[in-house]
Design a protein around this motif. Structure first.
Motif, short mmCIF file in Angstrom:
data_model
loop_
_atom_site.label_atom_id
_atom_site.label_comp_id
_atom_site.label_asym_id
_atom_site.label_seq_id
_atom_site.Cartn_x
_atom_site.Cartn_y
_atom_site.Cartn_z
N THR B 111 0.82 -1.21 0.00
CA THR B 111 0.00 0.00 0.00
C THR B 111 0.86 1.26 0.00
N GLN B 112 1.86 1.24 0.87
CA GLN B 112 2.62 2.48 1.04
C GLN B 112 3.67 2.66 -0.05
N ALA B 113 4.29 1.57 -0.49
CA ALA B 113 5.32 1.72 -1.51
C ALA B 113 4.68 1.89 -2.89
N SER B 114 3.47 1.37 -3.03
CA SER B 114 2.73 1.41 -4.30
C SER B 114 3.63 1.16 -5.51
N PRO B 115 4.20 -0.05 -5.59
CA PRO B 115 5.01 -0.37 -6.78
C PRO B 115 4.13 -0.50 -8.01
N SER B 116 4.77 -0.44 -9.16
CA SER B 116 3.98 -0.44 -10.41
C SER B 116 3.27 -1.78 -10.59
N ASP B 117 3.97 -2.85 -10.26
CA ASP B 117 3.37 -4.17 -10.45
C ASP B 117 3.17 -4.82 -9.08
N THR B 118 2.03 -4.59 -8.51
CA THR B 118 1.81 -5.07 -7.14
C THR B 118 1.86 -6.58 -7.05
N GLN B 119 1.31 -7.24 -8.09
CA GLN B 119 1.20 -8.69 -8.03
C GLN B 119 2.56 -9.38 -8.04
N ASN B 120 3.49 -8.81 -8.82
CA ASN B 120 4.76 -9.49 -9.00
C ASN B 120 5.91 -8.83 -8.26
N PHE B 121 5.58 -7.97 -7.34
CA PHE B 121 6.68 -7.33 -6.62
C PHE B 121 7.46 -8.38 -5.85
N PRO B 122 8.80 -8.36 -5.96
CA PRO B 122 9.56 -9.45 -5.32
C PRO B 122 9.60 -9.34 -3.80
N PHE B 123 9.24 -10.41 -3.16
CA PHE B 123 9.37 -10.55 -1.71
C PHE B 123 10.26 -11.76 -1.42
N VAL B 124 10.95 -11.70 -0.31
CA VAL B 124 11.65 -12.89 0.17
C VAL B 124 11.20 -13.09 1.62
N VAL B 125 10.87 -14.32 1.97
CA VAL B 125 10.42 -14.58 3.33
C VAL B 125 11.55 -15.29 4.09
N ILE B 126 11.85 -14.77 5.27
CA ILE B 126 12.91 -15.36 6.09
C ILE B 126 12.32 -15.79 7.42
N ALA B 127 12.56 -17.05 7.76
CA ALA B 127 12.18 -17.54 9.09
C ALA B 127 13.45 -17.54 9.92
N ASN B 128 13.54 -16.67 10.87
CA ASN B 128 14.80 -16.49 11.59
C ASN B 128 14.80 -17.28 12.90
N LYS B 129 15.94 -17.33 13.51
CA LYS B 129 16.20 -18.00 14.79
C LYS B 129 16.12 -19.51 14.67
#
Lengths: 606, 210
Positions: B111-129
């Motif tokens: 919502t706040q970054a409002s990238p051009s392609d919301t669906q394909n914006f790259p995310f990486v998920v990290i499970a820490n500890k």
């Protein structure tokens, strides 16, 4: 030996009648009496008569005594050589002893003489040092007096000029060396017309008293002056300049930990007396207990173990957590927000160092924080959801920065340094505690708090924040600028910097011309800016609401008064532009005022 | 080439620790809570394609923005979310709540970054500890399911330990590579880069190219 035998015989002869008498008596009592013994006894009685009998014991004793004394005399005579030997030994040992005593005494005297002689250069050095410092003090005092006289002359001239040209002068201390601020403050104090001016002589007396106190520069000095004399008390109680004096001392004087504790408590309308009010103690215990069930507990338990150890300085983390829980319970609309742990640690530490016991400090810290976070509290808006005050203050600071150093402001914006979030927000939200014990000593933060609490306004934090940003170098990529802002490496003093270094930074920050009116006007301007953009909108944390207007990129030009008023600081003489190559690629932004003041050179000497 | 990376996640999940492990190869038990935002940079060689060899690797500068984790601070995020090339979402395997909040963080960011392609914006998920495996309360399977259902392509998923330096490098490299591929795709429309997104690149790929 013969004498002995003679004596024994005579004694036996003397005792014979007795013996016989006794024998006779025993026979008389124990056995049947015989006429012979009776006659014998009677004969003896008769012959000896009363005198003889009476003389018998006397004679015995006398003879015994004479005998014994003769014995004594003989043994005394016999022991004479022994005694002589003992006396001789005694005499010898006494002589030896006296020799030893004399030796050691002379040795001690010699060593004392030696050490005294050895200490002579050191003493001379110390005396010279004393003389030097004394003469330096005299020189400094003379210089100060000259400065005062010059400043007074300048003020008089300015007034005269102002009268002649009808333009009110705007006294400014910016740009002068740090010491000048103090002089100027003394002058202001002197010039300020008191609320209730008395007659000429008394007014002069009050002036004199206030100047004297300003010179003393400690709260202890003021407090003792107040208690010593009724005249001083009246001056300090009635004169409108007393508040100025307090502010002056908080800014430029010295505040001991004890005075700091009293000052902080007083500024939050709390009694600084030694015994904590029982009601407050109960309220704190109750709040701390009931605060254990709040939703904020998780966040507090996450953060308190991470609060820097250098800031805590011996305060138990459990105490800090308990105070935070109590405050969150007392102010549920604020709850707990990251950053509050720093503020609570600063307050707790000041109270502890000011002499509060381990039991007294938490209730008082609780009361102080509850006061600062109350409806009109000075820190409240920094932590309530949406951070209204952070945004407001960041806007004010950004605008001031843009007005003072337009190139730097534009550069920061271009390289994407989010100054508001990365610099201003942490500084404001921890009241500069974020850097206490790392870049800056705790002392500097505590001094800033002194001013903050005496002025009852966040102006001093604004000045510090502005100072830190203003002295940034002109150019540089984001990778270079951000570490400076985050860790204050360009104005770093170190955790154990001395008081003078802290004073220097604070004086430089206080030299910046930022007034309460400016900050409040800019805050109002921000309200006006955001109000139409989101009329009666929910807090901006809601994802659906449109993002608030960029604060820096769109400052309403019409709302900003003329540049000189907001430029920080209005330096009269442009500094040499030695750093010109650094901003060769900086295009002047459109909102940079045509008459924008030249940027000050970076303070590389820090 | 500059890549802007934003790390998001609940307070205390170890964002700052991950960042410091990646940038400085250090771990400390005494990190301060981040207030506002923190910033670190690292230069790395990285290629755009998961299967590419070292030939088309470029030197990229990662500008990594660390954030305050408390929910309230989301309102301050707008300034530095904007222009982000990739976003790393972090949760703590011992804190189920931090995993459940990933949704909020993701939506908030988009919502706040409002990238051009919301669906394909790259995310990486990290499970820490991961070093606290004994206290684990979020199953790997659950996280993988979440990663699969939240995007058109499966979100890369890494289980890391900032303390033991497990998989930290790999996760950040994957993020950089995703950002690069996204950037090239958007800038030049080179069709080859699509091959990565079409490839069954699940979260466990170690991004050996880098």
């Amino acid at each position: 030996m013969q004498i002995d035998a003679l004596w024994c015989a005579s004694i036996a002869a003397l005792l014979a009648p007795f013996t016989s008498l006794l024998v006779a008596h025993r026979t008389k009592t124990g056995n049947p009496p015989t006429p012979l013994t009776e006659q014998l006894v009677a004969a003896i009685y008769r012959r000896a008569g009363g005198y003889g009998l009476a003389a018998l014991p006397f004679l015995t004793i006398t003879t015994g005594y004479v005998y014994v004394s003769s014995l004594d005399a003989r043994s005394w005579a016999a022991s004479k050589p022994k005694r002589d030997a003992a006396a001789q030994r005694l005499r010898q040992s006494a002589e030896e002893f006296s020799v030893i005593v004399a030796d050691s005494a002379s040795a001690a005297a010699a060593s004392a003489k030696r050490s005294w002689a050895e200490g002579a250069p050191a003493r001379a050095e110390a005396a010279a040092q004393l003389r030097r410092t004394a003469s330096e003090t005299v020189v400094a005092m003379e210089r100060g007096a000259q400065q005062l006289a010059r400043a007074a002359q300048a003020a008089r001239d300015a007034r005269r000029r102002a009268r002649s040209s009808q333009v009110p002068p705007r006294p400014s201390v910016a740009g002068r060396p740090a010491g000048a601020a103090k002089t100027a403050a003394v002058l202001r104090l002197r010039q300020r017309k008191g609320g209730n001016r008395r007659g000429g002589g008394e007014a002069r007396g009050a002036d004199y008293a206030l100047n004297l106190l300003a010179y003393v520069g400690t709260f202890e000095g003021i407090a003792s002056a107040r208690s010593v004399c009724r005249g001083w008390y009246r001056i300090l109680a009635a004169d409108a300049r007393a508040q100025d004096l307090r502010r002056f001392v908080a800014r430029h004087g010295s505040v001991t930990p004890k005075a700091r504790r009293a000052l902080w408590l007083e500024s939050c309308r709390l009694s600084p007396c030694n015994v904590v009010d029982a009601g407050l103690r109960d309220a704190y215990a109750d709040a701390a207990r009931r605060g254990q069930e709040g939703e904020w507990c998780e966040a507090i338990d996450t953060d308190v173990p991470r609060t820097p150890l250098v800031l805590l300085a011996g305060i138990e983390r459990s105490t800090l957590a308990s105070v935070l829980r109590a405050v969150a319970f007392r102010r549920p609309d604020v709850g707990y927000c990251q950053g509050m742990d720093y503020v609570a640690a600063i307050v707790l530490r000041a109270l502890r160092e000011g002499g509060d016991s381990e039991d007294d400090a938490p209730p008082r810290a609780f009361a102080m924080l509850a006061c600062l976070l109350a409806r009109d509290g000075m820190l409240r808006g920094l932590y309530t959801p949406g951070f209204p005050e952070v945004r407001r203050r960041s806007y004010a600071l950004s605008t001031l920065l843009a007005a003072t150093r337009p190139e730097l402001s534009a550069h920061l914006e271009r390289i994407g340094a989010c100054v508001e979030v990365a610099a201003f927000a942490p500084w404001l939200q921890t009241a500069f505690g974020y850097h206490a014990g790392e870049a800056w000593p705790y002392e500097l933060v505590a001094r800033a708090w002194d001013v903050f609490l005496v002025e009852r306004h966040w102006k001093v934090f604004a000045r510090l924040a502005l100072y830190v940003v203003i002295v940034l170098p002109d150019g540089g990529p984001l990778e270079e600028v951000m570490p400076l802002m985050q860790r204050l490496e360009h104005v770093k003093l170190g955790a154990d910097a001395d008081a003078d270094a802290s004073r220097f930074v604070l004086e430089r920050a206080l030299d910046l011309k930022v007034t309460r009116a400016m900050l409040d006007a800019l805050g109002d301007e921000f309200e006006a800016l955001t109000a139409p953009a989101a009329p009666a909108s929910p807090p901006p944390s809601q994802p659906s609401s449109p993002p608030p207007p960029r604060r820096v990129s769109k400052p309403p030009l019409h709302a900003i008064p003329a540049a000189p008023q907001y430029s920080v600081p209005p330096r009269s003489n442009p500094p040499p532009r030695t750093d010109a190559p650094a901003r060769r690629d900086v295009r002047r932004p459109s909102r940079a005022r045509a008459s924008g003041p030249p940027s000050p050179p970076p303070f590389t000497d820090l | 080439m500059l890549l802007k990376v934003v790390i998001l996640g609940d307070s205390g999940v170890g964002k700052t620790a991950l960042l410091n492990q990646f940038v400085n190869n250090r771990f400390s038990t005494s990190y301060k809570a981040t207030i506002g935002a923190d910033f670190l940079t690292k230069e790395a060689f990285c290629g755009a394609n998961a299967r590419s060899v070292a030939i088309d690797e470029t030197l990229v500068t990662l500008q990594i923005w660390d954030t305050a984790g408390q929910e309230r601070f989301q309102s301050l995020g707008v300034g530095f979310y904007r222009g982000a090339d990739v976003c790393i979402l972090v949760y703590d395997i011992t804190q189920p709540k931090s995993f459940e909040n990933l949704d909020t963080w993701r939506i908030e960011f988009l919502t706040q970054a409002s990238p051009s392609d919301t669906q394909n914006f790259p995310f990486v998920v990290i499970a820490n500890k991961l070093d606290r495996e004994n206290d684990r309360r979020v199953a790997t399977q659950r996280a993988q399911t979440w990663c699969a259902k939240n995007s058109t392509s499966i979100l890369p998923f890494f289980e890391t330990s900032a303390k033991a330096a497990t998989e930290v490098e790999a996760a950040f490299r994957k993020a950089a590579q995703l950002a690069l591929s996204q950037g090239t795709m958007q800038a030049d429309f080179i069709p080859e880069t699509i091959s990565f997104r079409g490839s069954p690149a699940n979260g466990d790929s170690k991004s050996s190219c880098c």
